[in-house]
Write a protein that holds these residues in place. Structure first.
Motif, PDB file in Angstrom:
ATOM      1  N   LEU A   7      29.504  43.156  46.538  1.00 37.31           N
ATOM      2  CA  LEU A   7      30.708  42.516  45.941  1.00 37.31           C
ATOM      3  C   LEU A   7      30.557  42.206  44.453  1.00 37.31           C
ATOM      4  O   LEU A   7      31.604  42.694  43.819  1.00 37.31           O
ATOM      5  N   CYS A   8      29.409  41.990  43.976  1.00 33.86           N
ATOM      6  CA  CYS A   8      29.307  41.858  42.617  1.00 33.86           C
ATOM      7  C   CYS A   8      29.323  43.028  41.801  1.00 33.86           C
ATOM      8  O   CYS A   8      30.116  43.023  40.590  1.00 33.86           O
ATOM      9  N   ALA A   9      29.179  44.320  42.486  1.00 36.07           N
ATOM     10  CA  ALA A   9      29.213  45.449  41.699  1.00 36.07           C
ATOM     11  C   ALA A   9      30.971  45.846  41.574  1.00 36.07           C
ATOM     12  O   ALA A   9      31.211  46.592  40.935  1.00 36.07           O
ATOM     13  N   LEU A  10      31.576  45.131  42.563  1.00 38.65           N
ATOM     14  CA  LEU A  10      32.923  45.487  42.418  1.00 38.65           C
ATOM     15  C   LEU A  10      33.673  44.957  41.226  1.00 38.65           C
ATOM     16  O   LEU A  10      34.983  45.411  40.698  1.00 38.65           O
ATOM     17  N   VAL A  11      33.218  43.779  40.613  1.00 40.23           N
ATOM     18  CA  VAL A  11      33.746  42.978  39.720  1.00 40.23           C
ATOM     19  C   VAL A  11      34.156  43.811  38.324  1.00 40.23           C
ATOM     20  O   VAL A  11      35.242  43.711  37.959  1.00 40.23           O
ATOM     21  N   PRO A  12      33.236  44.605  37.784  1.00 47.08           N
ATOM     22  CA  PRO A  12      33.775  45.541  36.601  1.00 47.08           C
ATOM     23  C   PRO A  12      34.896  46.396  36.974  1.00 47.08           C
ATOM     24  O   PRO A  12      35.671  46.909  35.951  1.00 47.08           O
ATOM     25  N   GLY A  13      35.188  46.737  38.399  1.00 43.81           N
ATOM     26  CA  GLY A  13      36.352  47.632  38.364  1.00 43.81           C
ATOM     27  C   GLY A  13      37.706  46.955  38.379  1.00 43.81           C
ATOM     28  O   GLY A  13      38.671  47.809  38.824  1.00 43.81           O
ATOM     29  N   GLY A  14      37.728  45.665  38.368  1.00 43.09           N
ATOM     30  CA  GLY A  14      38.996  44.762  38.440  1.00 43.09           C
ATOM     31  C   GLY A  14      38.820  43.552  39.486  1.00 43.09           C
ATOM     32  O   GLY A  14      37.807  43.307  39.941  1.00 43.09           O
ATOM     33  N   PRO A  15      39.756  42.913  39.165  1.00 45.59           N
ATOM     34  CA  PRO A  15      39.564  41.628  40.324  1.00 45.59           C
ATOM     35  C   PRO A  15      39.570  42.011  41.654  1.00 45.59           C
ATOM     36  O   PRO A  15      40.032  42.685  42.266  1.00 45.59           O
ATOM     37  N   VAL A  16      38.587  40.944  42.190  1.00 47.95           N
ATOM     38  CA  VAL A  16      38.180  41.040  43.714  1.00 47.95           C
ATOM     39  C   VAL A  16      38.487  39.686  44.165  1.00 47.95           C
ATOM     40  O   VAL A  16      37.982  38.711  43.885  1.00 47.95           O
ATOM     41  N   LEU A  17      38.993  39.777  45.536  1.00 45.23           N
ATOM     42  CA  LEU A  17      39.299  38.510  46.289  1.00 45.23           C
ATOM     43  C   LEU A  17      38.151  38.594  47.483  1.00 45.23           C
ATOM     44  O   LEU A  17      38.348  39.537  48.552  1.00 45.23           O
ATOM     45  N   PRO A  18      37.218  38.117  47.407  1.00 42.76           N
ATOM     46  CA  PRO A  18      36.063  38.184  48.331  1.00 42.76           C
ATOM     47  C   PRO A  18      36.349  37.628  49.808  1.00 42.76           C
ATOM     48  O   PRO A  18      36.939  36.557  49.828  1.00 42.76           O
ATOM     49  N   LEU A  39      43.338  36.127  38.702  1.00 42.02           N
ATOM     50  CA  LEU A  39      41.813  36.522  38.430  1.00 42.02           C
ATOM     51  C   LEU A  39      41.663  37.955  37.684  1.00 42.02           C
ATOM     52  O   LEU A  39      40.307  38.303  37.276  1.00 42.02           O
ATOM     53  N   ASP A  40      42.581  38.486  37.089  1.00 34.26           N
ATOM     54  CA  ASP A  40      42.431  39.615  36.245  1.00 34.26           C
ATOM     55  C   ASP A  40      41.665  38.978  34.918  1.00 34.26           C
ATOM     56  O   ASP A  40      42.080  38.085  34.117  1.00 34.26           O
ATOM     57  N   GLY A  41      40.554  39.915  34.658  1.00 29.18           N
ATOM     58  CA  GLY A  41      39.818  39.321  33.551  1.00 29.18           C
ATOM     59  C   GLY A  41      38.929  38.363  33.620  1.00 29.18           C
ATOM     60  O   GLY A  41      38.308  37.897  32.505  1.00 29.18           O
ATOM     61  N   VAL A  42      38.727  37.710  34.932  1.00 29.13           N
ATOM     62  CA  VAL A  42      37.778  36.396  34.855  1.00 29.13           C
ATOM     63  C   VAL A  42      36.713  36.774  36.128  1.00 29.13           C
ATOM     64  O   VAL A  42      37.174  37.811  36.769  1.00 29.13           O
ATOM     65  N   ALA A  43      35.690  35.927  36.184  1.00 24.08           N
ATOM     66  CA  ALA A  43      34.737  35.937  37.271  1.00 24.08           C
ATOM     67  C   ALA A  43      34.278  34.554  37.280  1.00 24.08           C
ATOM     68  O   ALA A  43      34.201  33.960  36.333  1.00 24.08           O
TER      69      ALA A  43
END
Length: 230
Positions: free
Chosen positions: A54-65, A97-101
């Motif tokens: 899931l963490c590896a998905l974050v650089p590709g854009g916003p993720v709703l886990p 969540l665009d651009g945040v983590a």
């Protein structure tokens, strides 16, 4: 063979190279899935790997886990699960969540330092019975929690200043403070640097993570949270 459901992303989300993930599209969104080969609960090691994925998905854009361990029997069921969460609401969450983590900070205070800090405010009784001893122990714990929280507010003020949201997490010890921060991706290194520079406390910074603690994506009839807390 059934599916693990990992999260909701936009349909054009870039998946990490070499990952076991694929996208099941739902209108302009997609469910991130992987094959589930065995009909059994995830092990601790598998859950850790799922979190890393899931963490590896974050650089590709916003993720709703989605809750780790969520499954579906096939792609049709995966789409149905996403639709049950409300496509319009999911779009709104992704935009927010665009651009945040999420970043986690764990502060571990020395117990002797904590006791000395609260000692003058304690009303302790010598030669007490067991009930009084227990009550005194609870009083000490409460005082330490209040002390560590106030100190953490000061120490973590630079992190809070760049965060759009902050969540208090349950620590395993009364001398520890755990917090989650929703921060811009371009501030991740600044947050790490601020935490690394803290003095007088052991501090650990983790992230960037998907926004586990700043979303509620579960339908009302969903099962309780997993034993990993997500």
């Amino acid at each position: 063979m059934s599916l693990h459901l990992h999260g909701i992303v936009r349909a054009n989300h870039r998946l990490p190279a070499g990952s076991p993930f694929r996208l099941v599209e739902v209108e302009d969104l997609a469910v991130v899935v992987s094959d589930r080969r065995d009909d059994r609960a995830l092990t601790e090691q598998e859950a850790t790997a799922a979190l890393a994925g899931l963490c590896a998905l974050v650089p590709g854009g916003p993720v709703l886990p989605l809750r780790i361990g969520t499954t579906a029997v096939d792609e049709t069921s995966a789409r149905t699960a996403a639709l049950a969460l409300g496509v319009a609401a999911l779009r709104d969450h992704l935009t927010r969540l665009d651009g945040v983590a999420e970043m986690h900070v764990r502060l571990m205070f020395d117990e002797d330092v904590a006791l000395r800090a609260v000692y003058d405010d304690l009303a302790l009784t010598g030669n007490a019975d067991m009930a009084t001893v227990i009550a005194q122990g609870e009083q000490i714990a409460r005082k330490i929690v209040a002390w560590r929280r106030t100190l953490a507010d000061t120490l973590l003020a630079p992190v809070s200043a760049v965060a759009s949201s902050v969540a208090l997490l349950d620590p395993p010890e009364h001398t520890e403070e755990h917090r989650a921060f929703l921060v811009p991706l371009d501030q991740v290194e600044a947050v790490r640097g601020a935490v690394a520079a803290l003095g007088g406390v052991t501090a650990i910074c983790t992230g960037p993570l998907p926004a586990f603690h700043f979303l509620e994506l579960s339908p009302h009839d969903s099962p309780p949270a997993s034993r990993w807390g997500w």
